[in-house]
Design a protein around this motif. Structure first.
Motif, PDB file in Angstrom:
ATOM      1  N   GLY A  57       0.846  -1.202   0.000  1.00  0.00           N
ATOM      2  CA  GLY A  57       0.000   0.000   0.000  1.00  0.00           C
ATOM      3  C   GLY A  57       0.868   1.234   0.000  1.00  0.00           C
ATOM      4  O   GLY A  57       0.677   2.176   0.765  1.00  0.00           O
ATOM      5  N   TRP A  80      -2.430  -0.858  -5.689  1.00  0.00           N
ATOM      6  CA  TRP A  80      -3.265  -1.141  -6.849  1.00  0.00           C
ATOM      7  C   TRP A  80      -3.715   0.131  -7.545  1.00  0.00           C
ATOM      8  O   TRP A  80      -4.495   0.078  -8.489  1.00  0.00           O
ATOM      9  CB  TRP A  80      -4.409  -2.086  -6.519  1.00  0.00           C
ATOM     10  N   ARG A 123       2.077   0.910   6.037  1.00  0.00           N
ATOM     11  CA  ARG A 123       1.724   2.092   6.822  1.00  0.00           C
ATOM     12  C   ARG A 123       0.348   2.568   6.356  1.00  0.00           C
ATOM     13  O   ARG A 123       0.139   2.847   5.187  1.00  0.00           O
ATOM     14  CB  ARG A 123       2.799   3.149   6.560  1.00  0.00           C
ATOM     15  N   LEU A 129      -8.423  -2.581   4.937  1.00  0.00           N
ATOM     16  CA  LEU A 129      -8.633  -3.914   4.364  1.00  0.00           C
ATOM     17  C   LEU A 129      -9.755  -4.673   5.070  1.00  0.00           C
ATOM     18  O   LEU A 129      -9.751  -4.781   6.301  1.00  0.00           O
ATOM     19  CB  LEU A 129      -7.344  -4.735   4.450  1.00  0.00           C
TER      20      LEU A 129
HETATM   21  C1  LIG Z   1      -3.548   5.473   3.162  1.00  0.00           C
HETATM   22  S1  LIG Z   1      -2.751   4.913   1.744  1.00  0.00           S
HETATM   23  C2  LIG Z   1      -1.147   4.408   2.317  1.00  0.00           C
HETATM   24  C3  LIG Z   1      -0.161   5.500   2.540  1.00  0.00           C
HETATM   25  C4  LIG Z   1       1.277   5.121   2.453  1.00  0.00           C
HETATM   26  N1  LIG Z   1       1.565   3.757   2.862  1.00  0.00           N
HETATM   27  C5  LIG Z   1       2.095   6.097   3.306  1.00  0.00           C
HETATM   28  O1  LIG Z   1       2.775   5.661   4.237  1.00  0.00           O
HETATM   29  O2  LIG Z   1       2.066   7.289   3.037  1.00  0.00           O
HETATM   30  C6  LIG Z   1      -3.410   3.294   1.418  1.00  0.00           C
HETATM   31  C7  LIG Z   1      -2.970   2.779   0.064  1.00  0.00           C
HETATM   32  O3  LIG Z   1      -3.242   1.404  -0.020  1.00  0.00           O
HETATM   33  C8  LIG Z   1      -3.723   1.102  -1.319  1.00  0.00           C
HETATM   34  N2  LIG Z   1      -4.491  -0.158  -1.217  1.00  0.00           N
HETATM   35  C9  LIG Z   1      -5.615  -0.389  -0.522  1.00  0.00           C
HETATM   36  N3  LIG Z   1      -5.973  -1.680  -0.601  1.00  0.00           N
HETATM   37  C10 LIG Z   1      -5.023  -2.283  -1.389  1.00  0.00           C
HETATM   38  C11 LIG Z   1      -4.835  -3.615  -1.850  1.00  0.00           C
HETATM   39  N4  LIG Z   1      -5.664  -4.624  -1.496  1.00  0.00           N
HETATM   40  N5  LIG Z   1      -3.785  -3.868  -2.636  1.00  0.00           N
HETATM   41  C12 LIG Z   1      -2.916  -2.885  -3.003  1.00  0.00           C
HETATM   42  N6  LIG Z   1      -3.056  -1.605  -2.581  1.00  0.00           N
HETATM   43  C13 LIG Z   1      -4.100  -1.310  -1.782  1.00  0.00           C
HETATM   44  C14 LIG Z   1      -4.523   2.318  -1.740  1.00  0.00           C
HETATM   45  O4  LIG Z   1      -4.588   2.420  -3.162  1.00  0.00           O
HETATM   46  C15 LIG Z   1      -3.701   3.449  -1.097  1.00  0.00           C
HETATM   47  O5  LIG Z   1      -2.768   3.988  -1.998  1.00  0.00           O
END
Ligand SMILES: C[S@@+](CC[C@H](N)C(=O)[O-])C[C@H]1O[C@@H](n2cnc3c(N)ncnc32)[C@H](O)[C@@H]1O
Length: 293
Positions: A57, A80, A123, A129
């Motif tokens: 993510g 994604w 993070r 999820l």
């Molecule tokens: C709040 S953001 C994360 C922020 C980042 N990790 C940071 O530290 O700044 C959550 C991210 O997870 C991604 N995401 C959510 N569910 C996902 C999944 N099942 N597989 C891949 N990416 C996912 C979203 O597209 C989003 O970009």
């Protein structure tokens, strides 16, 4: 003191601002504004062994770039959202890398890199999820024995504002929390993380409650209020379409927040943890959880 390379990264990220869609600006600003706190946490991480790293993510990829800058590992920045990964690819060259970053458009519940993984980070992902236990079980299976997982996530139970925010704004915040829950997420996941991680077969190495809290100046409150309103605006259509709020309640909440003179104290808490995959031959992990304080 944040290292110069950290400031260079934050500045490069901010230069991307105009290309970020309005609905995603809050996440973008959050990534830039939390840079110093994120790097202060990372400064205490032991250097990874040789191998690959996965940042699940990764969104705008800040943490993935920070790992690749410091260590000679290949980092898979997994998300994604193609749009966010494309933005990450545009600014990642702001600092040189000892390692490499491979932006990977994939599902965090099923992606496996084609090489041994010695480190992972997630993070602010698990709160979104529907099956955080399933995600952690997959990550634990992908991680090499001795590999390390770092997780940070929210818990709204540790958010305190004094004096309390206007009730009309509190109703907007509460509506967002319900929307996220109905999508299968959990804005109080922080307290569950130690239990989830140990249930996935990982050993909890340490946990810390990170509270960003202070008596706030009116300028700091103005900035944090703008970020909050942007975050809510990103979900406004879903909140209204799903019947979580009426248009009038939305408008009333935003106006109330805009006109509030501001609290004298605000805190936002997250849980940070480090977990290690035990060697294959070791005994099953203890399910005992140390208190977080
Ligand atoms: C709040 S953001 C994360 C922020 C980042 N990790 C940071 O530290 O700044 C959550 C991210 O997870 C991604 N995401 C959510 N569910 C996902 C999944 N099942 N597989 C891949 N990416 C996912 C979203 O597209 C989003 O970009």
């Amino acid at each position: 003191m944040d290292p110069t390379w950290g400031q260079a990264l934050d500045q490069a990220l901010v230069r991307e601002e105009a290309r970020v869609p309005a609905g995603d600006r809050w996440l973008f600003y959050q990534t830039a504004l939390t840079g110093p706190a994120r790097r202060a946490w990372m400064a205490g991480w032991p250097p990874p062994a040789a191998g690959a790293w996965v940042d699940w993510g990764t969104a705008y990829g800040a943490l993935a770039v920070e790992v690749a800058h410091q260590y000679a590992v290949r980092v898979y920045g997994v998300d994604w959202s193609r749009a966010r990964l494309s933005a990450a690819a545009r600014w990642e060259g702001a600092v040189p890398h000892r390692g490499q970053v491979w932006w990977t458009e994939a599902d965090a519940l099923s992606f496996s890199p084609p090489e041994p993984v010695v480190g992972m980070s997630a993070r602010f992902l698990l709160q979104h999820l529907p099956d955080p236990a399933g995600a952690l079980a997959h990550w634990a299976a992908v991680l090499e024995p001795g590999g390390v997982l770092f997780v940070e996530d929210v818990d709204d139970g540790w958010t305190v504002e004094h004096p309390a925010p206007p009730p009309a704004w509190a109703a907007v915040v509460e509506a967002l929390s319900r929307l996220q829950r109905d999508r299968g997420g959990d804005r109080q996941i922080g307290r569950r993380l130690p239990e989830l991680v140990t249930a996935a077969g990982l050993e909890l190495a340490d946990t810390a409650l990170a509270v960003q809290g202070a008596r706030v100046s009116s300028e700091a409150f103005r900035l944090s209020r703008q970020l909050e309103v942007l975050r809510m605006e990103g979900e406004r259509d879903a909140l209204l379409a799903g019947g979580y709020l009426t248009r009038e309640a939305w408008q009333e909440g935003v106006s109330a927040r805009a006109s509030a003179s501001g609290p004298v104290f605000m805190s936002a808490g997250t849980l940070r943890l480090r977990a290690v995959k035990p060697p294959a031959s070791s005994a099953p992990p203890s399910r005992q959880i140390s208190p977080v304080c």
